[in-house]
Design an enzyme around this catalytic site. Sequence first.
Site, mmCIF file in Angstrom:
data_model
loop_
_atom_site.group_PDB
_atom_site.id
_atom_site.type_symbol
_atom_site.label_atom_id
_atom_site.label_comp_id
_atom_site.label_asym_id
_atom_site.label_seq_id
_atom_site.Cartn_x
_atom_site.Cartn_y
_atom_site.Cartn_z
ATOM 1 N N CYS A 236 16.103 34.382 -27.006
ATOM 2 C CA CYS A 236 15.366 33.303 -27.675
ATOM 3 C C CYS A 236 16.340 32.243 -28.173
ATOM 4 O O CYS A 236 17.006 32.436 -29.202
ATOM 5 C CB CYS A 236 14.543 33.863 -28.823
ATOM 6 S SG CYS A 236 13.621 32.605 -29.745
ATOM 7 N N CYS B 228 15.446 30.862 -31.595
ATOM 8 C CA CYS B 228 15.790 31.778 -32.689
ATOM 9 C C CYS B 228 17.283 31.768 -32.987
ATOM 10 O O CYS B 228 17.707 31.728 -34.138
ATOM 11 C CB CYS B 228 15.366 33.204 -32.343
ATOM 12 S SG CYS B 228 13.658 33.407 -31.848
ATOM 13 N N ASP B 229 18.107 31.840 -31.937
ATOM 14 C CA ASP B 229 19.528 32.122 -32.106
ATOM 15 C C ASP B 229 20.474 31.007 -31.697
ATOM 16 O O ASP B 229 21.688 31.122 -31.869
ATOM 17 C CB ASP B 229 19.899 33.384 -31.308
ATOM 18 C CG ASP B 229 19.114 34.605 -31.764
ATOM 19 O OD1 ASP B 229 18.797 34.680 -32.964
ATOM 20 O OD2 ASP B 229 18.826 35.486 -30.930
#
Length: 332
Positions: free
Chosen positions: A156, A159-160
């Site tokens: 992701c 997300c990261d």
Amino acid sequence: MRCGRSIPRAAVWRQKSNARGEKTDDMLDVIIIGGGPAGLTAAIYCARAGLETIVIERLAPGGQAATASEIANYPGFQKIAGADLGQQMGQHAEAAGAKIVYDEVVSIELNGTARLVRTRHGSYEAPAVIAAVGARKKTANVPGENELIGKGVSYCATCDGAFFRGKATAVVGGGNPAVSDALYLAALCPKVYLLNREPELQADPGLQTQLAAAGGVTVMNGTALKGIEGRDMVEGIRAADAKTGEETTIAVRGVFLAIGTVPQSSLFSELLELDEKGYVLADEFGVTKTPGVFVAGDLRGKKLRQVVTAAADGANAAVSAQVYIKNLKKQN
């Protein structure tokens, strides 16, 4: 003490269940299958509304979110380990009055207004079920992937991606998710390699136009990921020409696998309506075609799958379940 207006307890349903001649471990109001952010949020809302609520989770609280080394885009937490967020959500649900059982669901049966959920070690019955088992990311199944998850390997970018600001990264895939990830990373990273094993990208033309205009992205069509290298952290990838098999090593610090997701919908394939990819069709409030069965989180067909959208789904499905139970009681 729970907040919210109390709704009559499981005794309302016990007489109907006993009439079936089956003994269940518990007679409940709501059974939630899956203990990720969607399921645990649903549990909080249901329990606070006075419903007897149980969450059945196969592994640990938090679901896929618990596997993230850090989560930095969930409101209220500037940075938190996924496992810690999952534990806090689980504790919140239990403090609200929900019960969490660690078991695996093997079947779901409908009989009138009753929904019987069988697990490997017992069975539970309630008029309402919320399916929140999520979807798992497809893996590349290459050397180094499993060993370096959370150490540079991610599924992701949203997300990261921020953790790799100023570092070279690679994205694997050729569809809309992969191109979107590459565009997202291009704003953070000086160099982004997009590995697509097909001869051409499959992403929408609009996204491809944006990609062509973005600086710092190298598209490598006809290139397959063969391995991820590094000891304690990702140090590079091995890529191979899909036609010749010739390999090359590329130095990167992050690898984002965007090759698709697989909804864990096998339990519901005959119970609920699925789209062509296997996701459950439901409206924003989690209402499915099957009365008394609701869906929340990554299992639901939708565009964005994040911790925050899963939590929102859980709240919506919980309220839908409350309304359903209230109306069902009026009919009795």
